[in-house]
Motif scaffolding. Structure first.
Motif: not given
Length: 384
Positions: A275-284
């Motif tokens: 959940t946290d990773f998905n919220a912050r990750w911006q690199n596809g």
């Protein structure tokens, strides 16, 4: 040292297993004091098992009223479990019931009410609960290591049973004699563990195949899909007709995944929650860093005597029960729901409509075919 005097009702496949470990003194604070089986043709073999000095009864009430026993193990065909258990309870006998507690949930409600009224210890023979592998999985879930549960899958197809197994008793695999097939006979342990680990679903859709692979009335192949209040899903697949079979439990949460298979537990832990990773990750493309973590567990053990030892300690020392009778209803609710979903070809919401289930079960019992065959006791050593 005070010892609890046990009786066994039903000395068939699994009753023989219980008799052997009690006779061997495996449970130090317990002793086998009497046995009962209402089939006189089996008495010579039972006598060879228990010896000449053991009291051998044909009538359950007579044994329960004999004053010889403090506790009883009910190991008869399924329909007899509730009536015999409650008879014992009303006579002040502590009761350990083989799985399943009954065939339909209303019976188990009555059993638990009776145990409370009679103030006796009531436990289920869910001998997979003490298994260190599942104990550790429960610890990982309850401690939050897996995060929020997302999905569970259990493929349990290593229940291979030949036609000769079903031909070993007239009651086997009939609606009248057993009330179900693989879900009622083989899978109660896994259904209990499934709900014990991930909780009860809110609704379920199942596809049961009746007599697909064996000449039986009841289900021998099942696929079920469950949905939970938090949005998690689960799949349960089982059959008696695959070999080699599989026993694989996979549970996925927001912080990792656990798999139990071939006597081994594997745990993959995410460095941060999905959940946290998905919220912050911006690199596809990308996913959280993941480690496979070695989880130490004690050697696998699922022997029946572990539950009997715990049951004995509960009577003598108030030790908490591993498998309280109160919980016998949950796994049975899942199997009843799977039947009901198939019979109505629809989703079933939990808790189930007990009256509807009972009505449809009675219809099947009414058309159940009598099987005329000699009963045989098979070697169930090593069985769950």
């Amino acid at each position: 040292m005070k010892k609890i005097r046990f009786g066994i009702i039903g000395v068939g496949n699994i009753g023989t297993v219980h008799a052997r470990y009690l006779l061997a003194g495996t449970v130090q604070e317990a002793v086998l004091a009497a046995v009962c089986d209402n089939n006189p043709d089996k008495h010579p073999a039972i006598r060879r098992l228990v010896g000449e000095e053991m009291r051998l009864f044909s009538d359950a009430r007579e044994m329960l009223e004999s004053g010889l026993i403090d506790a009883v193990i009910v190991a008869t065909p399924h329909y007899d479990h509730p009536g015999l258990s409650m008879m014992a309870m009303r006579l002040g006998i502590h009761t350990l019931c083989e799985k399943p507690a009954g065939v339909y949930t209303a019976q188990v409600q009555e059993m638990n009410a009776c145990a409370r009224e009679c103030n006796v210890v009531f436990s289920m023979m869910y001998n997979q609960r003490p298994n260190p592998l599942y104990q550790k999985v429960k610890d990982l879930i309850d401690s939050g290591e897996l995060g929020e549960l997302r999905r569970s899958n259990w493929i349990i197809t290593n229940w291979y049973r030949s036609q000769s197994y079903y031909n070993s008793g007239g009651w086997r695999a009939t609606w009248k004699g057993e009330g179900g097939g693989v879900l009622l006979n083989q899978d109660p342990h896994q259904l209990d563990l499934w709900q014990w680990l991930v909780g009860m679903p809110v609704r379920l859709r199942a596809f049961c195949q009746f007599g697909k692979h064996r000449q039986i009335e009841v289900e021998d192949d099942v696929t079920a899909y469950a949905e939970y209040a938090n949005g998690a899903t689960g799949v349960f697949i089982t059959t008696v007709a695959e070999t080699p079979g599989t026993n694989r439990l996979e549970i996925v949460g927001s912080r990792g995944k656990v798999v139990v298979e071939e006597g081994r537990l594997r745990f993959w832990r995410l460095r941060e929650s999905e959940t946290d990773f998905n919220a912050r990750w911006q690199n596809g493309f990308g996913e959280p860093e993941c480690w496979e973590v070695t989880i130490p567990t004690e050697p696998e053990c699922s022997e029946h005597y572990v539950i009997t030892r715990n049951f004995t300690a509960a009577i003598l020392h108030d030790e908490p029960l591993i498998a309280p009778g109160l919980e016998g209803i949950r796994g049975l609710t899942l199997s009843n729901a799977m039947h009901l979903s198939t019979w109505t070809d629809d989703w079933v919401e939990l808790p189930i409509d007990e009256q509807r289930y009972f009505q449809l079960l009675q219809e099947r019992i009414a058309s159940s075919v009598e099987k005329n065959m000699a009963s045989r006791t098979l070697d169930a050593s090593g069985s769950w």
